[in-house]
Design an enzyme around this catalytic site. Structure first.
Site, PDB file in Angstrom:
ATOM      1  N   GLU A 433      -2.949   1.426   5.026  1.00 64.64           N
ATOM      2  CA  GLU A 433      -1.821   1.467   3.887  1.00 64.64           C
ATOM      3  C   GLU A 433      -2.037   2.182   2.583  1.00 64.64           C
ATOM      4  O   GLU A 433      -2.966   1.185   2.213  1.00 64.64           O
ATOM      5  CB  GLU A 433      -0.725  -0.021   4.028  1.00 64.64           C
ATOM      6  CG  GLU A 433       0.627   0.047   2.847  1.00 64.64           C
ATOM      7  CD  GLU A 433       1.387   0.907   2.866  1.00 64.64           C
ATOM      8  OE1 GLU A 433       1.893   1.401   4.615  1.00 64.64           O
ATOM      9  OE2 GLU A 433       2.202   0.592   2.566  1.00 64.64           O
ATOM     10  N   ASP A 506      -4.564  -4.228   2.327  1.00 67.70           N
ATOM     11  CA  ASP A 506      -4.881  -5.168   0.600  1.00 67.70           C
ATOM     12  C   ASP A 506      -4.747  -6.606   1.693  1.00 67.70           C
ATOM     13  O   ASP A 506      -3.113  -6.930   1.836  1.00 67.70           O
ATOM     14  CB  ASP A 506      -3.812  -4.826  -0.178  1.00 67.70           C
ATOM     15  CG  ASP A 506      -4.669  -3.405  -0.414  1.00 67.70           C
ATOM     16  OD1 ASP A 506      -5.041  -3.262  -0.629  1.00 67.70           O
ATOM     17  OD2 ASP A 506      -3.587  -3.222  -1.810  1.00 67.70           O
ATOM     18  N   ASP A 508      -3.078  -9.315   0.159  1.00 67.06           N
ATOM     19  CA  ASP A 508      -2.489  -9.767  -1.063  1.00 67.06           C
ATOM     20  C   ASP A 508      -0.894  -9.472  -0.311  1.00 67.06           C
ATOM     21  O   ASP A 508      -0.727  -9.391   1.393  1.00 67.06           O
ATOM     22  CB  ASP A 508      -2.045  -8.908  -2.248  1.00 67.06           C
ATOM     23  CG  ASP A 508      -1.301  -7.298  -1.869  1.00 67.06           C
ATOM     24  OD1 ASP A 508      -0.953  -7.191  -0.862  1.00 67.06           O
ATOM     25  OD2 ASP A 508      -1.402  -6.890  -2.759  1.00 67.06           O
ATOM     26  N   ASP A 510       1.975  -7.567  -0.582  1.00 64.42           N
ATOM     27  CA  ASP A 510       2.168  -6.817   0.033  1.00 64.42           C
ATOM     28  C   ASP A 510       1.911  -6.337   1.878  1.00 64.42           C
ATOM     29  O   ASP A 510       2.078  -5.438   2.732  1.00 64.42           O
ATOM     30  CB  ASP A 510       1.896  -4.948  -0.787  1.00 64.42           C
ATOM     31  CG  ASP A 510       2.932  -5.356  -1.726  1.00 64.42           C
ATOM     32  OD1 ASP A 510       4.164  -6.409  -1.565  1.00 64.42           O
ATOM     33  OD2 ASP A 510       3.176  -4.908  -2.839  1.00 64.42           O
TER      34      ASP A 510
END
Ligand code: 1YM
Length: 644
Positions: A433, A506, A508, A510
């Site tokens: 992404e 990532d 996190d 998102d």
């Protein structure tokens, strides 16, 4: 630890066999419980609970307590007759001791009255005993309290009376052996899910699960479902936040030649199907004969109904299996005197008699239901026709895409950085992404076998769209084209261009979101890729801990702290860098930590992860607000641990 000689002072033949049996279990635990990981560990509990459930099904017990005690000790209590304590004629010791020390003794003892329970490998209590550091058995038979203590399956003292009682029942307390299990810590939700399933499959039995590990804050679920599998369907609908299109599940039941079949089903307005099948209360994750009988009868009922009512014209095609299952939630449960489980993971029912049993039940039962409930029949039938039309639209969209892609780029998406090798036993594709991480990955990779596909654009809400919409989605189509194996009913795994499909995002919220989205997409439209283990998650490090020229990458906080401690020895400044995203790593670091096969960790996605992602996705992206809020409240604290 020695075993008491039973007949006089010598070990007899039986006794030696017992010891050998328990040793065999401890030497190769995987053969008996599947694994020594979390699945095997939790299986111990199910084995003991299964015995209590059998007692309940025989009509002698209506309440089962399962407690997780401090130190990950398990206690299972039932209010049945109590395991028989009398001397076993052949073994010369108490029947209860036989059940807990002799391999495979559990179900067979008692001369046929005792139903064969269907544990993963049908192994029973002696295996649990052999794999427990210690186990204590207490039996109450309305007169006396009997007790016996075991260490790793061995005992010094026979079953003995320790008191009087008017009650009846069996209590088993055990501590799984830390020498055997990788991490002997029980997961409450894992036990809860399975025990709830058991409560649904055995209507009217009360199962209470309690976690006492945090003494100030015990957690409890008290489960009893008079509605049985019908309640199960309602529960799944609610949990997945789906909207039913008719008010009540349809329930069908049949008993024949000592076998029973039970089916409950309900349609929601979703575009996806959930069918859970069980044989002797074991979840048959790969289906089998009972599920085949269910599916074939369902398709037949719909098409017969459509032709009979002239809702399908003579020149129109039959509805397909996928059409008639769109939006269905169904439970198929059979109970057979003896189950044969097939396949690598034993998740598939093989008994041939189960197919006609379920097929006839569903054909007759659903036909009758359709005749007696014309309004509901019409709704459900129209949904299937809608699915058929969407399937045709998808076919047209697919043909259009094929023609278009044949004209432009040879069928490969523009942003794909392909690898040189065409051998999918070694090739990998990283789906990344974000353009900056995609750039680092392209520079850092080994282009001989690693391809990179950066994702961009607007994601499709797979929940609210059928296949035809996927064909026009700018984010998903490049994935479909790059993988090269088609989608939905056209999927052909043998054409997959890369053996490993690695989602890199990532660490996190998102990143977790994009992982969930992609996983849901694969689960719904390319499920065999998940089933056959082609889907992986990359594991980028969270920290870099350095002192001078020496440095480590840490993948969690515990590791970080260990490295800090190590590097702090001898003084000097330890530098800790937290990676907020993949984009912060230079290409070389990304290669070293996350992409180099000799150094990286990648997580293979199992079907259960994907099924959970699917459910989570429905909750997060579906149109019901309340379950979404509940989910977020319950899971907010997990976000940092990335449980998806
Ligand atoms: C907490 C676990 O094991 N309950 C239990 C087990 C048995 C019976 C009752 C039982 C079975 C029968 C007759 C029979 C078992 N007995 C045996 C064996 N709870 C738990 N409750 N009387 C009682 O099947 O005929 C194995 S399990 F083999 F000893 F009969």
């Amino acid at each position: 630890m020695s075993n008491q000689p039973v007949n006089g002072n010598q070990y007899d033949e039986n006794q030696i066999q017992v010891l050998e049996g328990l040793e065999a279990v401890r030497k190769r635990p995987g053969m008996y419980i599947g694994s020594t990981g979390p699945a095997g560990l939790h299986h111990l509990v199910y084995e003991i609970v299964d015995n209590a459930i059998d007692e309940a099904m025989a009509g002698f017990c209506d309440k089962i307590l399962v407690d997780i005690l401090e130190g990950n000790v398990i206690r299972v209590v039932d209010n049945g007759r109590g395991i028989p304590v009398g001397i076993h004629p052949k073994e010369g010791i108490s029947a209860a001791t036989v059940a807990y020390t002799i391999l495979h003794a559990g179900g067979k003892f008692g001369g046929g009255g005792y139903k064969v329970s269907g544990g993963l490998h049908g192994v029973g209590a002696s295996v649990v005993n052999a794999l427990s550091e210690w186990l204590e058995l207490t039996v109450e038979n309305g007169e006396h309290v009997y007790f016996q203590h075991f260490d790793r399956g061995h005992y010094d003292e026979e079953l003995k009376i320790i008191g009087d009682t008017k009650k009846t029942g069996t209590t088993v307390v055990f501590k799984p052996d830390a020498e055997i299990f990788e991490d002997p810590v029980f997961n409450y939700d894992t036990l809860l899910e399975r025990l709830r399933e058991q409560a649904f499959l055995n209507a009217g039995i009360r199962i209470v699960l309690t976690d006492y590990r945090d003494p100030d804050n015990p957690v409890q679920d008290d489960m009893c479902y008079e509605g049985g599998v019908k309640s199960f369907v309602k529960h799944l609908l609610e949990k997945a936040a789906k909207n039913p299109i008719h008010p009540e599940p349809i329930y069908l039941y049949k008993e024949e030649n000592g076998c029973t079949a039970e089916v409950a089903l309900q349609y929601s307005d979703s575009y996806h199907e959930v069918i859970k099948s069980f044989a002797n209360d074991i979840h048959t994750i790969d289906g089998g004969t009972h599920e085949m009988g269910f599916k074939s009868a369902l398709t037949r009922v719909f098409n017969d109904y459509g032709r009979r009512r002239k809702l399908l014209k003579d020149n129109e095609e039959n509805l397909s299996g996928d059409d008639v299952r769109e939006g269905i939630i169904a439970i198929v449960s059979v109970k057979l005197p003896e189950c044969e489980f097939e396949g690598q993971t034993k998740g598939k029912l093989g008994n041939t008699e189960a197919r006609p049993l379920v097929e006839n039940l569903v054909f007759d039962g659903l036909n009758t239901f359709f005749e007696e409930n014309p309004a509901v029949a019409k709704l459900i039938f129209e949904k299937a026709v809608g699915a058929q039309r969407a399937r045709e639209a998808a076919r047209r969209a697919r043909d259009l895409t094929r023609r278009k892609s044949a004209m432009d780029s040879g069928g490969l998406p523009g942003k794909l950085a392909d690898c040189t090798s065409k051998d999918n036993t070694i090739t990998e594709i990283y789906i990344v992404e974000g353009d900056s991480a995609g750039g680092s990955a392209k520079e850092g990779r080994d282009r001989a076998f690693q391809a990179i596909l950066p994702l961009w654009g607007k994601m499709l809400n797979v929940e609210k769209a059928r296949l035809d919409k996927v064909y026009s989605n700018e984010k998903l189509m490049p994935v479909v084209m790059a993988l090269g194996c088609g989608i939905g009913e056209d999927l052909d795994v043998s054409k997959l261009r890369y053996g490993k499909v690695i989602i890199m995002a990532d660490a996190d919220v998102d990143g977790s979101h994009i992982r969930t989205l992609l996983l849901t997409f694969f689960f719904r439209y390319m499920r065999p890729l998940v089933e056959q283990g082609h889907i992986y998650f990359a594991q980028p490090p969270l920290f870099r801990v350095a002192k001078g020229k020496k440095f480590y990458y840490a993948f969690n906080e515990k590791e970080r702290d260990q490295y800090i401690a190590e590097l702090s020895e001898g003084g000097g400044k330890v530098d800790v860098q937290r990676y907020k995203g993949l984009g912060e790593m230079d290409p070389h670091q990304l290669w070293e930590t996350t992409m180099d096969p000799s150094n990286r960790t990648i997580v293979q996605v199992g079907l259960e992860d994907a099924a959970r992602a699917d459910q989570t996705f429905t909750i997060l992206m579906g149109d019901k607000v309340e379950p979404r809020r509940e989910f977020i409240e319950k899971n907010a604290r997990y976000v940092r641990n990335l449980d998806i």
